[in-house]
Design a protein around this motif. Structure first.
Motif, PDB file in Angstrom:
ATOM      1  N   ASP A 359       0.543  -1.558   0.549  1.00  0.00           N
ATOM      2  CA  ASP A 359       0.021   0.061   0.399  1.00  0.00           C
ATOM      3  C   ASP A 359       0.807   1.071  -0.013  1.00  0.00           C
ATOM      4  O   ASP A 359       0.076   1.906   0.038  1.00  0.00           O
ATOM      5  CB  ASP A 359      -1.089  -0.031   1.467  1.00  0.00           C
ATOM      6  N   ALA A 360       1.937   1.261  -0.366  1.00  0.00           N
ATOM      7  CA  ALA A 360       3.201   2.159   0.523  1.00  0.00           C
ATOM      8  C   ALA A 360       3.002   2.929  -0.977  1.00  0.00           C
ATOM      9  O   ALA A 360       2.580   2.431  -2.422  1.00  0.00           O
ATOM     10  CB  ALA A 360       4.350   1.681   0.135  1.00  0.00           C
ATOM     11  N   ARG A 361       2.606   4.174  -1.369  1.00  0.00           N
ATOM     12  CA  ARG A 361       2.831   5.511  -2.355  1.00  0.00           C
ATOM     13  C   ARG A 361       4.172   5.578  -2.989  1.00  0.00           C
ATOM     14  O   ARG A 361       4.337   5.983  -4.008  1.00  0.00           O
ATOM     15  CB  ARG A 361       2.005   6.629  -1.708  1.00  0.00           C
ATOM     16  N   VAL A 362       5.221   6.076  -1.858  1.00  0.00           N
ATOM     17  CA  VAL A 362       6.321   6.118  -2.732  1.00  0.00           C
ATOM     18  C   VAL A 362       7.465   5.337  -1.753  1.00  0.00           C
ATOM     19  O   VAL A 362       7.310   4.668   0.156  1.00  0.00           O
ATOM     20  CB  VAL A 362       6.751   7.054  -2.238  1.00  0.00           C
ATOM     21  N   ILE A 363       8.510   4.857  -1.599  1.00  0.00           N
ATOM     22  CA  ILE A 363       8.967   3.903  -1.776  1.00  0.00           C
ATOM     23  C   ILE A 363      10.648   3.680  -1.788  1.00  0.00           C
ATOM     24  O   ILE A 363      11.076   3.550  -2.686  1.00  0.00           O
ATOM     25  CB  ILE A 363       8.680   1.753  -1.991  1.00  0.00           C
ATOM     26  N   ILE A 364      11.297   3.607  -0.088  1.00  0.00           N
ATOM     27  CA  ILE A 364      12.629   4.355  -0.235  1.00  0.00           C
ATOM     28  C   ILE A 364      13.679   2.886   0.102  1.00  0.00           C
ATOM     29  O   ILE A 364      13.422   2.926   1.056  1.00  0.00           O
ATOM     30  CB  ILE A 364      12.824   4.938   0.582  1.00  0.00           C
ATOM     31  N   VAL A 365      14.743   2.563  -0.543  1.00  0.00           N
ATOM     32  CA  VAL A 365      15.406   1.139   0.010  1.00  0.00           C
ATOM     33  C   VAL A 365      16.683   1.776  -0.157  1.00  0.00           C
ATOM     34  O   VAL A 365      17.533   2.580  -1.045  1.00  0.00           O
ATOM     35  CB  VAL A 365      14.998   0.755  -1.084  1.00  0.00           C
ATOM     36  N   VAL A 366      17.256   1.976   0.991  1.00  0.00           N
ATOM     37  CA  VAL A 366      18.684   2.771   0.952  1.00  0.00           C
ATOM     38  C   VAL A 366      19.102   1.425   1.861  1.00  0.00           C
ATOM     39  O   VAL A 366      19.266   0.826   2.488  1.00  0.00           O
ATOM     40  CB  VAL A 366      18.419   3.788   2.117  1.00  0.00           C
ATOM     41  N   VAL A 374      17.974  -9.826   1.397  1.00  0.00           N
ATOM     42  CA  VAL A 374      16.030 -10.139   1.369  1.00  0.00           C
ATOM     43  C   VAL A 374      15.921 -10.673   0.092  1.00  0.00           C
ATOM     44  O   VAL A 374      14.463  -9.446   0.452  1.00  0.00           O
ATOM     45  CB  VAL A 374      15.978  -8.941   2.373  1.00  0.00           C
ATOM     46  N   PRO A 375      15.412 -11.099  -0.813  1.00  0.00           N
ATOM     47  CA  PRO A 375      15.106 -12.005  -1.783  1.00  0.00           C
ATOM     48  C   PRO A 375      13.652 -11.259  -1.821  1.00  0.00           C
ATOM     49  O   PRO A 375      12.859 -10.997  -2.869  1.00  0.00           O
ATOM     50  CB  PRO A 375      15.760 -12.957  -2.347  1.00  0.00           C
ATOM     51  N   ILE A 376      12.656 -12.017  -1.355  1.00  0.00           N
ATOM     52  CA  ILE A 376      10.835 -11.711  -1.322  1.00  0.00           C
ATOM     53  C   ILE A 376      10.380 -10.304  -1.192  1.00  0.00           C
ATOM     54  O   ILE A 376       9.302  -9.930  -1.410  1.00  0.00           O
ATOM     55  CB  ILE A 376      11.165 -12.893  -0.615  1.00  0.00           C
ATOM     56  N   ILE A 377      11.372 -10.089  -0.183  1.00  0.00           N
ATOM     57  CA  ILE A 377      10.855  -7.830  -0.030  1.00  0.00           C
ATOM     58  C   ILE A 377      11.316  -7.397  -1.653  1.00  0.00           C
ATOM     59  O   ILE A 377      10.750  -6.274  -1.674  1.00  0.00           O
ATOM     60  CB  ILE A 377      11.736  -7.767   1.600  1.00  0.00           C
ATOM     61  N   ASP A 378      12.082  -7.815  -2.269  1.00  0.00           N
ATOM     62  CA  ASP A 378      12.568  -7.108  -3.303  1.00  0.00           C
ATOM     63  C   ASP A 378      11.378  -7.373  -4.954  1.00  0.00           C
ATOM     64  O   ASP A 378      10.935  -6.023  -5.202  1.00  0.00           O
ATOM     65  CB  ASP A 378      13.489  -8.379  -3.917  1.00  0.00           C
ATOM     66  N   LEU A 379      10.728  -8.760  -4.267  1.00  0.00           N
ATOM     67  CA  LEU A 379       9.620  -9.043  -5.510  1.00  0.00           C
ATOM     68  C   LEU A 379       8.238  -8.225  -5.003  1.00  0.00           C
ATOM     69  O   LEU A 379       7.488  -8.070  -5.337  1.00  0.00           O
ATOM     70  CB  LEU A 379       9.091 -10.364  -5.225  1.00  0.00           C
ATOM     71  N   ARG A 380       8.448  -7.970  -3.282  1.00  0.00           N
ATOM     72  CA  ARG A 380       7.264  -7.499  -2.643  1.00  0.00           C
ATOM     73  C   ARG A 380       6.913  -6.064  -3.323  1.00  0.00           C
ATOM     74  O   ARG A 380       6.247  -5.010  -3.750  1.00  0.00           O
ATOM     75  CB  ARG A 380       7.126  -7.391  -1.764  1.00  0.00           C
ATOM     76  N   LEU A 402      16.792  -3.840  -9.123  1.00  0.00           N
ATOM     77  CA  LEU A 402      15.439  -2.563  -9.311  1.00  0.00           C
ATOM     78  C   LEU A 402      15.379  -1.591 -10.468  1.00  0.00           C
ATOM     79  O   LEU A 402      14.565  -0.755 -10.562  1.00  0.00           O
ATOM     80  CB  LEU A 402      15.872  -1.674  -7.986  1.00  0.00           C
ATOM     81  N   ASP A 403      16.821  -0.998 -10.609  1.00  0.00           N
ATOM     82  CA  ASP A 403      16.730  -0.547 -12.111  1.00  0.00           C
ATOM     83  C   ASP A 403      15.776  -0.645 -13.297  1.00  0.00           C
ATOM     84  O   ASP A 403      16.517   0.092 -14.010  1.00  0.00           O
ATOM     85  CB  ASP A 403      18.563  -0.308 -11.897  1.00  0.00           C
ATOM     86  N   ARG A 404      15.584  -1.896 -13.127  1.00  0.00           N
ATOM     87  CA  ARG A 404      15.233  -2.423 -14.394  1.00  0.00           C
ATOM     88  C   ARG A 404      13.956  -1.625 -14.616  1.00  0.00           C
ATOM     89  O   ARG A 404      13.709  -1.896 -16.138  1.00  0.00           O
ATOM     90  CB  ARG A 404      14.491  -3.828 -14.316  1.00  0.00           C
ATOM     91  N   HIS A 405      13.095  -0.323 -13.563  1.00  0.00           N
ATOM     92  CA  HIS A 405      12.441   0.017 -14.131  1.00  0.00           C
ATOM     93  C   HIS A 405      12.762   1.190 -14.587  1.00  0.00           C
ATOM     94  O   HIS A 405      13.319   1.771 -13.701  1.00  0.00           O
ATOM     95  CB  HIS A 405      11.195  -0.046 -12.571  1.00  0.00           C
ATOM     96  N   PRO A 406      11.774   1.996 -15.246  1.00  0.00           N
ATOM     97  CA  PRO A 406      12.395   2.658 -15.839  1.00  0.00           C
ATOM     98  C   PRO A 406      12.629   3.531 -15.146  1.00  0.00           C
ATOM     99  O   PRO A 406      13.094   5.227 -14.718  1.00  0.00           O
ATOM    100  CB  PRO A 406      11.243   3.450 -16.855  1.00  0.00           C
ATOM    101  N   SER A 407      11.081   4.408 -14.016  1.00  0.00           N
ATOM    102  CA  SER A 407      11.562   5.262 -13.585  1.00  0.00           C
ATOM    103  C   SER A 407      11.557   5.376 -12.179  1.00  0.00           C
ATOM    104  O   SER A 407      11.532   5.832 -11.235  1.00  0.00           O
ATOM    105  CB  SER A 407       9.444   5.094 -13.193  1.00  0.00           C
ATOM    106  N   THR A 408      12.298   4.292 -11.501  1.00  0.00           N
ATOM    107  CA  THR A 408      13.038   4.118 -10.779  1.00  0.00           C
ATOM    108  C   THR A 408      14.517   5.348 -10.217  1.00  0.00           C
ATOM    109  O   THR A 408      15.294   5.950 -10.988  1.00  0.00           O
ATOM    110  CB  THR A 408      14.289   2.623 -10.299  1.00  0.00           C
ATOM    111  N   VAL A 409      14.259   6.463  -8.805  1.00  0.00           N
ATOM    112  CA  VAL A 409      14.533   7.124  -8.913  1.00  0.00           C
ATOM    113  C   VAL A 409      16.915   6.621  -8.299  1.00  0.00           C
ATOM    114  O   VAL A 409      15.921   6.158  -7.418  1.00  0.00           O
ATOM    115  CB  VAL A 409      14.451   8.110  -8.194  1.00  0.00           C
ATOM    116  N   HIS A 410      17.491   6.383  -8.007  1.00  0.00           N
ATOM    117  CA  HIS A 410      17.953   5.467  -8.502  1.00  0.00           C
ATOM    118  C   HIS A 410      19.625   7.144  -7.940  1.00  0.00           C
ATOM    119  O   HIS A 410      20.244   7.424  -8.687  1.00  0.00           O
ATOM    120  CB  HIS A 410      18.946   4.448  -9.388  1.00  0.00           C
ATOM    121  N   ILE A 411      20.007   7.367  -6.518  1.00  0.00           N
ATOM    122  CA  ILE A 411      20.566   7.723  -6.317  1.00  0.00           C
ATOM    123  C   ILE A 411      22.204   7.360  -6.129  1.00  0.00           C
ATOM    124  O   ILE A 411      21.647   6.210  -4.294  1.00  0.00           O
ATOM    125  CB  ILE A 411      20.188   9.203  -5.128  1.00  0.00           C
TER     126      ILE A 411
END
Length: 625
Positions: A359-366, A374-380, A402-411
């Motif tokens: 249900d998250a609208r924005v997800i930040i992975v740091v 945590v592979p299955i969290i990657d699929l989630r 996760l960079d496979r998605h064109p909208s990913t913002v990678h810092i």
């Protein structure tokens, strides 16, 4: 939105708007056979096996897997038109299918077998030559493809596209000549590839690790928890004649949604290793349990900081509780290093649940490459982004899955500077008006980050944007070990004695160690002069794990411990007695009850679930047309 009222085979029901006919039928126990449809994949209507007759609608069979219900709809799954249409489709599906059920690994749990028996014609009218392919095709070192058995449901290719975000499988040729193949005939590389075995509704995709090993009716199975990482996926472990022969996924929507990674699916053969340690040894010579434990106790007691302990990453909560008792007594002051753990401190408050990522609208992975950590969290996360419209921000020095998605913002931060980047995120455009929950998932950069600073930065960001945090622990039961107070992070340099629980320390046995005790299930280099205690494997261990989100989950081992092996809690009790600590427990349940009463994080241990879960219902289909 009000529910939709409809009738299926004379039974009235109400379901939410948008429900597909095939799912509505499940709620009242009516089977509509499917091959291409899967409730975790987008409907495609490729196999046409789910044909039903409904009104209002056209006077011809329609696919139940692509048609949503409508108000007042009347569905007939047993009309002459629907029954004949499904039988005709099955006849076409079997036109090129080989009659090799006696040697097929899917035999006994094959939907094609079941549907043919329940919905198909007793004989086929097609008497032409069948298509033949080279078989089996090795898609990877773990997966084989029998193209002759494939019914082109496209579950495997759709899974790769929709769930795994990888384009490793495709379809070549057209029409009747079509077949599944890997892209450019390259071996599959995805760590999620094994899920296509469970998805395949026929025997086209099979495990090369399990191939020709056994039959479903020749095995017994236990529903338990995976021990390969901190996610705690629900799995089914299958044993035959005392050997672990297969691991399959088991759907748990709160955690794994029915997916597991290849580590959890295929890395189990060490359980059956013929070289397994089964009796205690002292300097390579067989010994009794009493002599070995007494020698270990005598050499490690009262050593203080001169004793080093390498702790297994999959130590159970019960073992951790008993081990804490030893650390508080005769082993006080010992240096403890837990295998595979992160530098993330124990959480002060309850953390975000895995299912809340949906249900998250924005997800930040740091500071975490979650595909490996945590592979299955990657699929989630991928599901939330591609199917639920979440926005994704990644803060990590290197490229990630996760960079496979064109909208990913990678810092791409410099190593050790993740906290500084996190503090800038509050003003990021995506977080100014997120429009819903914000999920902050953070790791430790595999030791490259100052965790006190990074945890504080993530906490501040969560307060500023109204987000929830999930610390990404890596070790199997790291969160349980933290709650029990045994997840050490000490360096083992300079110790005079070492107790290696599980595999040897990552950096190797310290050269300063004059006494080595190993508690392991496999012989390892460096154990030649050690006292070696045989250990039970994950497939034989009772107890519980606490996963990355803090949920306590119970283990149900498929293989009983065969003497002279002993369970972990039993060995710790005997070691405690030799060290002068009274750990007198007749079994695992008294340990769980005491642990539940003393540590709030383990309160759920006081009420273990039934050891015999209810069997799934068996649907009996209609007669032949």
């Amino acid at each position: 939105m009000p529910d939709i009222n409809l009738t299926i085979d004379g039974k009235k029901l109400s379901v939410p708007a948008g429900t597909l006919i095939v799912e509505a039928a499940k709620t009242i126990g009516i089977e509509i056979p499917v091959f291409c449809y899967h409730h975790k994949l987008d409907p495609v209507g490729a196999c046409r096996l789910c044909l039903v007759d409904f009104s209002p609608g056209p006077p011809r069979p329609q696919t139940a897997c692509t048609t949503p219900v409508s108000e007042g709809m009347v569905v007939r799954t047993q009309s002459a038109m629907a029954v004949q249409a499904r039988a005709d489709i099955l006849e076409f599906e079997l036109a090129n299918h080989p009659l090799d059920c006696p040697v097929c690994d899917k035999g006994g749990e094959c939907p094609l077998q079941d549907f043919t028996f329940r919905h198909g014609y007793p004989t086929s009218r097609i008497d032409g030559p069948r298509l033949h392919f080279k078989k089996p095709i090795p898609l990877s070192d773990k997966i084989a493809l029998d193209r002759e058995r494939c019914v082109l449901c496209y579950r495997c290719t759709r899974y790769y596209d929709e769930v795994a975000w990888e384009q490793e499988l495709t379809t070549d040729e057209r029409g009747v000549q079509s077949f599944i193949t890997s892209q450019f005939d390259r071996p599959l590389q995805s760590i999620f590839s094994g899920n296509i075995i469970d998805l395949c509704p026929v025997g086209a995709l099979t495990s090369r690790v399990w191939r020709f090993e056994s039959r479903p009716w020749d095995m017994s199975h236990s529903e338990t928890i995976c021990s390969r990482c901190s996610v705690g996926c629900s799995v089914t472990q299958w044993q035959r004649r005392g050997q672990l022969v297969r691991v399959t996924s088991r759907e748990n929507d709160d955690i794994d949604e029915g997916w597991i990674c290849d580590r959890g699916r295929f890395d189990y053969t060490d359980v059956n290793d013929p070289s397994r340690v089964r009796t205690p040894t002292i300097a390579g010579r067989k010994s009794t349990w009493a002599d070995a434990i007494n020698l270990v106790a005598a050499r490690i007691k009262g050593k203080g900081a001169k004793l080093g302990i390498s702790l297994a990453q999959d130590v159970t909560n019960e073992e951790a509780f008993l081990f804490r008792r030893l650390l508080d007594g005769p082993l006080k002051g010992a240096k403890v290093k837990m295998h595979g753990r992160t530098a993330i401190p124990a959480p002060a408050d309850p953390t975000m649940r895995i299912k809340e990522i949906d249900d998250a609208r924005v997800i930040i992975v740091v500071a975490s490459d979650i595909e490996n950590d945590v592979p299955i969290i990657d699929l989630r996360v991928k599901k939330a982004v591609s199917k639920r419209g979440a926005k994704l921000i990644v803060v990590y020095p290197e490229g990630v899955d996760l960079d496979r998605h064109p909208s990913t913002v990678h810092i791409r931060n410099a190593k050790g500077a993740a906290a500084a980047e996190v503090r800038k995120l509050a003003s990021h455009e995506l977080l100014k008006n997120p429009g819903g929950p914000v999920a902050i998932l953070f790791g430790d950069g595999h030791g490259s980050e100052d965790m006190n600073e990074l945890a504080a930065a993530c906490g501040d960001l969560a307060e500023q944007v109204g987000g929830k945090e999930m610390p990404l622990y890596r070790a199997t039961n790291e969160r349980g070990a933290l709650a029990a107070g045994v997840a050490g992070w000490d360096k083992l340099d300079g110790v005079e004695a070492i107790l290696s629980w599980g595999p040897p320390p990552t950096a190797g046995i310290p050269r300063s160690a004059k006494f080595i005790a190993a508690w392991d299930h496999l012989p390892r280099q460096g154990y030649e002069s050690a006292v070696v205690l045989p250990a039970a494997t994950f497939a034989e261990r009772q107890g519980s794990y606490t996963n990355v989100e803090g949920t306590v989950q119970f283990l149900r081992p498929p293989i009983p411990v065969q003497p002279p092996l002993k369970e972990g809690w039993e060995v710790l009790c005997e070691l405690g007695a030799a060290l002068g600590v009274r750990l007198d427990y007749p079994g695992i349940f008294p340990i769980q009850r005491e642990l539940a009463s003393k540590v709030p994080a383990f309160a759920s241990l006081a009420q273990p679930p039934s050891p015999d879960p209810a069997p799934p219902p068996v649907l009996v289909g209609p007669a032949h047309p």
